[in-house]
Design a protein around this motif. Structure first.
Motif, PDB file in Angstrom:
ATOM      1  N   GLY A  56       0.787  -1.225   0.000  1.00 36.68           N
ATOM      2  CA  GLY A  56       0.000   0.000   0.000  1.00 36.68           C
ATOM      3  C   GLY A  56       0.818   1.272   0.000  1.00 36.68           C
ATOM      4  N   GLU A  57       0.084   2.387   0.021  1.00 32.37           N
ATOM      5  CA  GLU A  57       0.696   3.711   0.018  1.00 32.37           C
ATOM      6  C   GLU A  57      -0.003   4.582   1.041  1.00 32.37           C
ATOM      7  OE1 GLU A  57       0.578   5.235  -3.944  1.00 32.37           O
ATOM      8  OE2 GLU A  57       1.862   3.653  -4.739  1.00 32.37           O
ATOM      9  N   GLY A  58       0.741   5.529   1.579  1.00 32.45           N
ATOM     10  CA  GLY A  58       0.200   6.450   2.566  1.00 32.45           C
ATOM     11  C   GLY A  58       1.120   6.526   3.759  1.00 32.45           C
ATOM     12  N   THR A 115      -6.693  -4.428   4.949  1.00 30.74           N
ATOM     13  CA  THR A 115      -7.377  -3.252   5.493  1.00 30.74           C
ATOM     14  C   THR A 115      -6.407  -2.101   5.707  1.00 30.74           C
ATOM     15  OG1 THR A 115      -9.032  -4.640   6.563  1.00 30.74           O
ATOM     16  CG2 THR A 115      -8.776  -2.404   7.416  1.00 30.74           C
ATOM     17  N   LEU A 116      -5.272  -2.366   6.347  1.00 30.66           N
ATOM     18  CA  LEU A 116      -4.330  -1.286   6.648  1.00 30.66           C
ATOM     19  C   LEU A 116      -3.692  -0.700   5.392  1.00 30.66           C
ATOM     20  CD1 LEU A 116      -2.576  -2.665   9.847  1.00 30.66           C
ATOM     21  CD2 LEU A 116      -4.257  -0.811   9.690  1.00 30.66           C
ATOM     22  N   SER A 117      -3.445  -1.523   4.393  1.00 33.02           N
ATOM     23  CA  SER A 117      -2.767  -1.024   3.189  1.00 33.02           C
ATOM     24  C   SER A 117      -3.694  -0.228   2.277  1.00 33.02           C
ATOM     25  CB  SER A 117      -2.112  -2.169   2.419  1.00 33.02           C
ATOM     26  OG  SER A 117      -3.078  -3.052   1.906  1.00 33.02           O
ATOM     27  N   GLU A 118      -4.966  -0.139   2.611  1.00 30.22           N
ATOM     28  CA  GLU A 118      -5.874   0.708   1.830  1.00 30.22           C
ATOM     29  C   GLU A 118      -5.516   2.185   1.969  1.00 30.22           C
ATOM     30  OE1 GLU A 118      -9.969  -0.025   2.775  1.00 30.22           O
ATOM     31  OE2 GLU A 118      -9.836  -2.149   2.237  1.00 30.22           O
ATOM     32  N   HIS A 119      -4.991   2.564   3.154  1.00 31.24           N
ATOM     33  CA  HIS A 119      -4.689   3.974   3.407  1.00 31.24           C
ATOM     34  C   HIS A 119      -3.289   4.214   3.959  1.00 31.24           C
ATOM     35  CE1 HIS A 119      -8.890   4.864   2.660  1.00 31.24           C
ATOM     36  NE2 HIS A 119      -9.215   3.896   3.484  1.00 31.24           N
ATOM     37  N   HIS A 120      -2.491   3.157   4.043  1.00 30.55           N
ATOM     38  CA  HIS A 120      -1.158   3.276   4.627  1.00 30.55           C
ATOM     39  C   HIS A 120      -0.147   2.453   3.834  1.00 30.55           C
ATOM     40  CE1 HIS A 120      -2.495   5.188   8.376  1.00 30.55           C
ATOM     41  NE2 HIS A 120      -3.568   4.423   8.260  1.00 30.55           N
ATOM     42  N   SER A 121       1.097   2.833   3.969  1.00 31.22           N
ATOM     43  CA  SER A 121       2.198   1.996   3.525  1.00 31.22           C
ATOM     44  C   SER A 121       2.522   1.097   4.718  1.00 31.22           C
ATOM     45  CB  SER A 121       3.399   2.876   3.167  1.00 31.22           C
ATOM     46  OG  SER A 121       4.508   2.084   2.871  1.00 31.22           O
TER      47      SER A 121
END
Length: 159
Positions: free
Chosen positions: A52-54, A76-82
């Motif tokens: 993910g990215e963020g 779930t976490l990688s939807e809005h975070h790296s």
């Protein structure tokens, strides 16, 4: 006599069903990592993955485990975070040296990984030994953490 043979057969079947180099599925989809590799840090090869990215989150597993323990949280976490996961020194796919493994040394391994990934500050999630590593980083390098969540860690290494 039958019971030891049956136990041995079941153990072999269980181990052969899941090759060591393949993740074990638990009924959830693991996203595809954006980056996978080995970081050369402190004389070892530290296996890591980035999803993910963020804003970055570093998730550190407990002892005698590896980064696969976080599979259920990755999507779930990688939807809005790296999300950065790695196998601690001497565990999973990471190598070790003859040096005594300490929490300070493992904390330095993770900080070196973050440096190689050009990440100056991270939210850290640590479970058990990973929590102790997180506490070590918070004490020695608080500027590297934006947040810290520790679960099931000892306040001191002697338990």
């Amino acid at each position: 006599m039958r019971r030891p043979i049956l136990s041995a057969v079941l153990a072999v079947l269980t181990l052969s069903a899941f090759p060591a180099d393949e993740p074990r599925s638990r009924g959830f989809d693991e996203p595809i990592p954006l980056q996978t590799g080995f970081a050369e840090v402190n004389g070892i090869n530290l296996f890591f993955r980035v999803y993910g990215e963020g804003p970055p989150i570093l998730m550190i597993h407990g002892g005698l485990s590896d980064s696969r323990v976080w599979r259920a949280q990755l999507a779930t976490l990688s939807e809005h975070h790296s999300v950065i996961v790695a196998d601690s020194r001497g565990q999973g796919r990471s190598t070790s040296t003859e040096d005594v493994i300490t929490y300070d040394l493992m904390a330095d391994d993770y900080l070196a990984l973050l440096d190689q990934l050009h990440i100056s500050q991270v939210a850290l999630v640590g479970w058990s030994d990973g929590g102790i590593i997180g506490l070590d980083i918070a004490i020695r390098h608080p500027e590297r953490l934006s947040r810290l969540f520790v679960q099931a860690a000892n306040a001191t290494p002697d338990g």
